[in-house]
Design a protein around this motif. Structure first.
Motif, PDB file in Angstrom:
ATOM      1  N   ASN A 196      63.599  39.004   8.372  1.00 15.09           N
ATOM      2  CA  ASN A 196      63.353  37.717   9.025  1.00 15.09           C
ATOM      3  C   ASN A 196      62.242  37.783  10.066  1.00 15.09           C
ATOM      4  O   ASN A 196      62.023  36.821  10.800  1.00 15.09           O
ATOM      5  CB  ASN A 196      64.651  37.203   9.653  1.00 15.09           C
ATOM      6  N   ASN A 246      55.016  33.715   4.209  1.00 13.18           N
ATOM      7  CA  ASN A 246      56.343  34.108   3.732  1.00 13.18           C
ATOM      8  C   ASN A 246      57.149  32.858   3.411  1.00 13.18           C
ATOM      9  O   ASN A 246      56.956  31.806   4.014  1.00 13.18           O
ATOM     10  CB  ASN A 246      57.085  34.926   4.791  1.00 13.18           C
ATOM     11  N   VAL A 253      61.021  31.466   3.233  1.00 18.78           N
ATOM     12  CA  VAL A 253      62.423  31.700   3.569  1.00 18.78           C
ATOM     13  C   VAL A 253      63.255  30.785   2.677  1.00 18.78           C
ATOM     14  O   VAL A 253      63.144  29.567   2.743  1.00 18.78           O
ATOM     15  CB  VAL A 253      62.696  31.397   5.055  1.00 18.78           C
ATOM     16  N   GLN A 300      68.619  31.479   5.284  1.00 16.28           N
ATOM     17  CA  GLN A 300      68.742  32.309   6.478  1.00 16.28           C
ATOM     18  C   GLN A 300      70.012  31.879   7.205  1.00 16.28           C
ATOM     19  O   GLN A 300      69.998  30.995   8.039  1.00 16.28           O
ATOM     20  CB  GLN A 300      67.520  32.118   7.368  1.00 16.28           C
ATOM     21  N   ASN A 308      70.894  35.403   2.886  1.00 14.23           N
ATOM     22  CA  ASN A 308      69.552  35.582   3.433  1.00 14.23           C
ATOM     23  C   ASN A 308      68.621  35.982   2.290  1.00 14.23           C
ATOM     24  O   ASN A 308      68.948  36.881   1.512  1.00 14.23           O
ATOM     25  CB  ASN A 308      69.556  36.682   4.500  1.00 14.23           C
ATOM     26  N   VAL A 329      64.200  36.196   1.545  1.00 19.39           N
ATOM     27  CA  VAL A 329      62.846  35.957   2.042  1.00 19.39           C
ATOM     28  C   VAL A 329      61.839  36.594   1.088  1.00 19.39           C
ATOM     29  O   VAL A 329      61.996  37.745   0.686  1.00 19.39           O
ATOM     30  CB  VAL A 329      62.647  36.558   3.454  1.00 19.39           C
TER      31      VAL A 329
END
Length: 151
Positions: free
Chosen positions: A19, A35, A37, A40, A131, A133
């Motif tokens: 993160n 990036n 996401v 999260q 999570n 990413v």
């Protein structure tokens, strides 16, 4: 058409790294905005979403207080059975020579990884992804996804 490898490996599970809560030498922070996401969620929140209702049901049936589990995440953390709190899988296409982050092949790899991630939860209903990413900010690397989940 060029062929590229697909790598799927077990990650270390560093949520702070995934993160970008801190900068490591292999990260170009000026590219971190690239990036993506996908999700999260905190690990305690994930545990509550997955196990909260069942834990309340379980505790309600326990006559002895010492058999009640107040915090399931801590229960797993302290278990002697070898469970981990969560698992991580890292997926990438190609390598830094064939699919570098800012190259045409790297952009194509990022699009394929994006498609892969969008349906990951549907294809893996027994893995709760909390999570995920896609990293595009490592200049000596290739686009790759960190997927963190609880079975």
């Amino acid at each position: 058409m060029a062929t590229h490898t697909v790598s799927v490996c077990k990650g270390r599970g560093s949520l702070a790294h995934n993160n970008r809560e801190f900068a490591t030498p292999n990260v170009d922070q000026s590219r971190s905005h690239l990036n993506i996401v996908y999700k999260q969620e905190s690990l305690p929140k994930a545990y509550d979403n997955i196990f909260g209702e069942e834990l309340m049901r379980y505790n309600a049936t326990q006559k002895r207080a010492d058999r009640r589990i107040m915090d399931y995440m801590e229960h797993i953390r302290n278990s002697k059975n070898g469970e981990k709190l969560f698992y991580e899988t890292v997926v990438q296409i190609g390598n830094r020579y064939t699919c570098g982050v800012l190259t045409t092949n790297g952009e194509m790899a990022a699009k394929m990884l994006d498609e892969y991630m969008k349906d990951f939860q549907k294809r893996n209903p027994n893995l709760y992804v909390f999570n995920a990413v896609l990293h595009m900010d490592e200049p000596d690397g290739t686009p790759h996804i960190h997927i963190d989940y609880v079975p």
